[in-house]
Structure formats: C-alpha cells, structure tokens
Design a protein around this motif. Structure first.
Motif, PDB file in Angstrom:
ATOM      1  N   VAL A 132      25.335  39.593  36.376  1.00 10.50           N
ATOM      2  CA  VAL A 132      26.644  38.945  36.325  1.00 10.50           C
ATOM      3  C   VAL A 132      27.652  39.891  35.676  1.00 10.50           C
ATOM      4  O   VAL A 132      27.338  40.550  34.684  1.00 10.50           O
ATOM      5  N   VAL A 133      28.843  39.924  36.256  1.00  3.31           N
ATOM      6  CA  VAL A 133      29.958  40.678  35.671  1.00  3.31           C
ATOM      7  C   VAL A 133      31.129  39.714  35.490  1.00  3.31           C
ATOM      8  O   VAL A 133      31.469  38.958  36.404  1.00  3.31           O
ATOM      9  N   ILE A 134      31.724  39.721  34.311  1.00  3.54           N
ATOM     10  CA  ILE A 134      32.912  38.900  34.035  1.00  3.54           C
ATOM     11  C   ILE A 134      34.017  39.831  33.548  1.00  3.54           C
ATOM     12  O   ILE A 134      33.785  40.648  32.656  1.00  3.54           O
ATOM     13  N   ILE A 135      35.197  39.707  34.137  1.00  3.08           N
ATOM     14  CA  ILE A 135      36.327  40.569  33.801  1.00  3.08           C
ATOM     15  C   ILE A 135      37.486  39.711  33.315  1.00  3.08           C
ATOM     16  O   ILE A 135      37.812  38.689  33.934  1.00  3.08           O
ATOM     17  N   GLU A 136      38.082  40.118  32.212  1.00  5.98           N
ATOM     18  CA  GLU A 136      39.269  39.442  31.690  1.00  5.98           C
ATOM     19  C   GLU A 136      40.507  40.227  32.109  1.00  5.98           C
ATOM     20  O   GLU A 136      40.619  41.427  31.847  1.00  5.98           O
ATOM     21  N   HIS A 137      41.458  39.545  32.765  1.00  2.00           N
ATOM     22  CA  HIS A 137      42.671  40.177  33.267  1.00  2.00           C
ATOM     23  C   HIS A 137      43.876  39.689  32.450  1.00  2.00           C
ATOM     24  O   HIS A 137      43.758  38.873  31.542  1.00  2.00           O
ATOM     25  N   ASN A 138      45.051  40.195  32.853  1.00  2.00           N
ATOM     26  CA  ASN A 138      46.290  39.694  32.271  1.00  2.00           C
ATOM     27  C   ASN A 138      46.551  38.275  32.750  1.00  2.00           C
ATOM     28  O   ASN A 138      45.832  37.750  33.605  1.00  2.00           O
ATOM     29  N   GLN A 139      47.579  37.649  32.201  1.00  2.00           N
ATOM     30  CA  GLN A 139      47.980  36.288  32.582  1.00  2.00           C
ATOM     31  C   GLN A 139      46.891  35.258  32.272  1.00  2.00           C
ATOM     32  O   GLN A 139      46.798  34.220  32.927  1.00  2.00           O
ATOM     33  N   GLU A 140      45.987  35.555  31.293  1.00  2.00           N
ATOM     34  CA  GLU A 140      44.913  34.635  30.903  1.00  2.00           C
ATOM     35  C   GLU A 140      44.028  34.284  32.097  1.00  2.00           C
ATOM     36  O   GLU A 140      43.608  33.150  32.280  1.00  2.00           O
ATOM     37  N   LEU A 141      43.721  35.285  32.912  1.00  2.00           N
ATOM     38  CA  LEU A 141      42.900  35.105  34.111  1.00  2.00           C
ATOM     39  C   LEU A 141      41.549  35.774  33.906  1.00  2.00           C
ATOM     40  O   LEU A 141      41.463  36.877  33.359  1.00  2.00           O
ATOM     41  N   ILE A 142      40.482  35.081  34.362  1.00  2.00           N
ATOM     42  CA  ILE A 142      39.122  35.608  34.272  1.00  2.00           C
ATOM     43  C   ILE A 142      38.474  35.513  35.654  1.00  2.00           C
ATOM     44  O   ILE A 142      38.589  34.487  36.331  1.00  2.00           O
ATOM     45  N   SER A 143      37.813  36.590  36.061  1.00  2.00           N
ATOM     46  CA  SER A 143      37.076  36.589  37.324  1.00  2.00           C
ATOM     47  C   SER A 143      35.588  36.789  37.040  1.00  2.00           C
ATOM     48  O   SER A 143      35.206  37.527  36.132  1.00  2.00           O
ATOM     49  N   VAL A 144      34.750  36.108  37.840  1.00  2.00           N
ATOM     50  CA  VAL A 144      33.302  36.116  37.631  1.00  2.00           C
ATOM     51  C   VAL A 144      32.617  36.523  38.925  1.00  2.00           C
ATOM     52  O   VAL A 144      32.958  36.016  40.007  1.00  2.00           O
ATOM     53  N   TYR A 145      31.618  37.417  38.828  1.00  2.00           N
ATOM     54  CA  TYR A 145      30.888  37.936  39.986  1.00  2.00           C
ATOM     55  C   TYR A 145      29.394  37.777  39.702  1.00  2.00           C
ATOM     56  O   TYR A 145      28.868  38.408  38.780  1.00  2.00           O
ATOM     57  N   LYS A 146      28.690  36.963  40.534  1.00  2.00           N
ATOM     58  CA  LYS A 146      27.289  36.648  40.237  1.00  2.00           C
ATOM     59  C   LYS A 146      26.360  37.000  41.396  1.00  2.00           C
ATOM     60  O   LYS A 146      26.805  37.237  42.510  1.00  2.00           O
ATOM     61  N   HIS A 147      25.045  36.991  41.079  1.00  2.00           N
ATOM     62  CA  HIS A 147      23.954  37.241  42.024  1.00  2.00           C
ATOM     63  C   HIS A 147      23.949  38.672  42.548  1.00  2.00           C
ATOM     64  O   HIS A 147      23.510  38.926  43.679  1.00  2.00           O
ATOM     65  N   ASN A 148      24.439  39.627  41.746  1.00  2.00           N
ATOM     66  CA  ASN A 148      24.473  41.015  42.192  1.00  2.00           C
ATOM     67  C   ASN A 148      23.092  41.658  42.095  1.00  2.00           C
ATOM     68  O   ASN A 148      22.268  41.288  41.257  1.00  2.00           O
ATOM     69  N   ALA A 149      22.865  42.666  42.951  1.00  2.00           N
ATOM     70  CA  ALA A 149      21.606  43.405  42.899  1.00  2.00           C
ATOM     71  C   ALA A 149      21.609  44.393  41.738  1.00  2.00           C
ATOM     72  O   ALA A 149      20.565  44.677  41.148  1.00  2.00           O
ATOM     73  N   SER A 150      22.786  44.913  41.402  1.00  2.00           N
ATOM     74  CA  SER A 150      22.924  45.835  40.276  1.00  2.00           C
ATOM     75  C   SER A 150      24.384  45.841  39.845  1.00  2.00           C
ATOM     76  O   SER A 150      25.265  45.396  40.578  1.00  2.00           O
ATOM     77  N   ILE A 151      24.627  46.338  38.640  1.00  2.00           N
ATOM     78  CA  ILE A 151      25.986  46.422  38.124  1.00  2.00           C
ATOM     79  C   ILE A 151      26.258  47.863  37.704  1.00  2.00           C
ATOM     80  O   ILE A 151      25.345  48.583  37.283  1.00  2.00           O
ATOM     81  N   THR A 152      27.505  48.281  37.853  1.00  2.00           N
ATOM     82  CA  THR A 152      27.879  49.668  37.569  1.00  2.00           C
ATOM     83  C   THR A 152      28.764  49.797  36.346  1.00  2.00           C
ATOM     84  O   THR A 152      29.194  50.893  36.015  1.00  2.00           O
ATOM     85  N   LYS A 153      29.060  48.679  35.696  1.00  2.00           N
ATOM     86  CA  LYS A 153      29.933  48.710  34.532  1.00  2.00           C
ATOM     87  C   LYS A 153      29.230  48.090  33.334  1.00  2.00           C
ATOM     88  O   LYS A 153      28.274  47.311  33.490  1.00  2.00           O
TER      89      LYS A 153
END
Length: 289
Positions: free
Chosen positions: A221-242
């Motif tokens: 799982v990767v979770i990213i916090e952006h401007n404007q109090e926005l959060i994006s979530v990315y799940k079920h990945n085979a691998s993560i690069t960050k």
C-alpha cells in the motif's frame, strides 16, 4: 626636617634632570632625531598612554561585536536569537508529535488494529460510523435534476476556488476499465481499476509519501498526502518503489500493480481519494479510460 627637605630636593632633581634621546645613523653617526626628556615627562607620557589604551579598549568592547567573543559577556541580540530558536524548536516538536499520532492512526486502520466497526476493511475511513448512519439518501425528482446539473458543472472541481484548481491537477494513476466503482452506501470508498500485473502505478499529484508498507489484507500500500488536504491511496500492488517520507511528482511511478493482499480478487488497482478527511469519488475528477 633638614634631611627630609634634602631628600625632596634630591628626588625633584632626579625627576627634573634632563636627558637627551638621540637617534643616529649607525654607519655615519649622523644625528637623525633628538628629543629632550626628563623622568617626570616619561612617567606622565606612559601614564597617559596607558589610560588612553584602556579607554580605547573599553570603547572597542562596548560598541563592537567583539564583546560577544569575551567569555561571560552576555549579548542582548544573542539572547533574542536563542529565545526565538527555543520557540521554533518547541513548535517543531509539537508538530512532529501531531504527525506521529496522525501516521500511527493511519497505520492502525491499514493493519486492522482498530475497534470493530461496520465498514469495508478494504478502505481507510475517518468519518465516524454515526456520521455515515445519519446520512439520508432519499431524493425526489427535483433533487435528482439539481444533483445531476451540479455534478456536471463541478465534475473536475475538487477545490474551493478556481485559483486552487488552476494550480492543482489530478492525473490518472493508471488507465484501465473499472471493475467496481465508488459506492458510499456499500462503504466501498474507492474505484477498482483492472490492470495487468506489473503495470506502472503513478502518483495522481505532487505530494509526500506518508505510508509505504505491506499489509495483510491489502498487500503493498502507498498513501500520498497532497496539497488542499487531499490524500490518495493505492492498494494491492505487487511492489512499491517509494519509501515513507519521499517527495513525489505528479505522474511519477510509485508502485507496480499486482494481486496482493487477502482481499484482492485479481490483478487490479484499488484507488481512493480523501478530501479533508472524507472519501470522494475519484471518477468525478479523473478519467481512467
């Protein structure tokens, strides 16, 4: 008395006895400089020179930055800077503690270490169960028409002003067909995008990675916090690069899609958008096709 007067006269004679200070050329013995001196003159000149030197030293220390290099001498400017730095340090410590608690809460939700409430474990949620249960979805014809009109006008407007929108654009994390859409009633706060395994998954906007780990139910799982109090979530990945704490740009690859986690039903990307602590439908702002 006579002896005393005699001694005083002798001392005065010594003090007032004249001497001649001469500077000669060593080769020609030519006189270059000469001055008449007495012991009294030498004593007076030496005393005045010492007093002048002490006075100049005091002025130099009192009115120049050199005083800061003298041990034990306190500087008002230095004290002010130390006070300001102390306040800044205290503020940073408090902010770090708040961030630590915030990230710990997200980690608990993702790993399932939370109280047992009725919501989809495949999503993170900040809204309380009471808030969700109190929402009413009954609408009439006029409400439906108005809702359709507003959704059409604000389809790509996630922000409060047009200025925010012009400086903040969301990019699709991946392109593919949607197997399951956003459904608030069923508590599926995401879209599932069908992808082939090892398809690059990209950041939807500039931001900071606040979570990048493996979880039992949702895999990588990767979770990213952006401007404007926005959060994006990315799940079920085979691998993560960050890694957590990395800064990412919009469109930068952050993971490779896969089929990981106990809740995954096939190779796909589970993508969520959260605005100010509440889930929003990603398809209102991003075209995945």
């Amino acid at each position: 008395m006579a002896k005393k007067n005699k001694k005083e006269k002798k001392l005065a004679k010594k003090l007032l006895h004249k001497y001649r200070l001469v500077i000669l050329n060593e080769d020609t013995f030519e006189e270059r400089f000469a001055i008449k001196l007495t012991r009294l003159n030498v004593f007076v000149l030496t005393s005045l020179s010492a007093i002048l030197l002490v006075f100049l030293t005091i002025l130099l220390i009192a009115f120049t930055p050199l005083r800061e290099y003298i041990p034990g001498y306190s500087s008002a400017q230095l004290k002010k800077r130390a006070t300001v730095l102390n306040y800044k340090t205290d503020s940073l410590v408090n902010e770090l503690e708040l961030n630590r608690q915030y990230y710990a809460s997200i980690r608990k939700v993702l790993t399932g270490d939370v109280a047992n409430v009725d919501f989809n474990r495949d999503s993170i949620i900040r809204a309380t169960q009471a808030d969700i249960d109190n929402l009413k979805f009954d609408t009439n014809k006029q409400d439906s028409l108005l809702r359709a009109k507003v959704e059409k006008e604000d389809k790509y407007n996630l922000f409060e002003s047009s200025e925010d929108q012009s400086n903040f654009v969301l990019f699709p994390p991946a392109n593919g067909s949607i197997s399951e859409g956003f459904n608030f009633k069923e508590k599926h706060f995401a879209v599932d995008v069908v992808l082939a395994e090892d398809t690059p998954v990209k950041a939807t906007a500039d931001g900071t990675v606040i979570f990048a780990e493996w979880t039992l139910d949702t895999g990588y799982v990767v979770i990213i916090e952006h401007n404007q109090e926005l959060i994006s979530v990315y799940k079920h990945n085979a691998s993560i690069t960050k890694n957590q704490g990395d800064l990412v740009k919009a469109g930068e690859v952050i993971a490779m899609s896969g089929n990981t986690g106990a809740l995954s039903t096939g190779p796909h990307l589970h993508f969520e958008l959260w605005s100010k602590g509440y889930p929003v439908n990603p398809t209102n702002f991003i075209d995945f096709q």
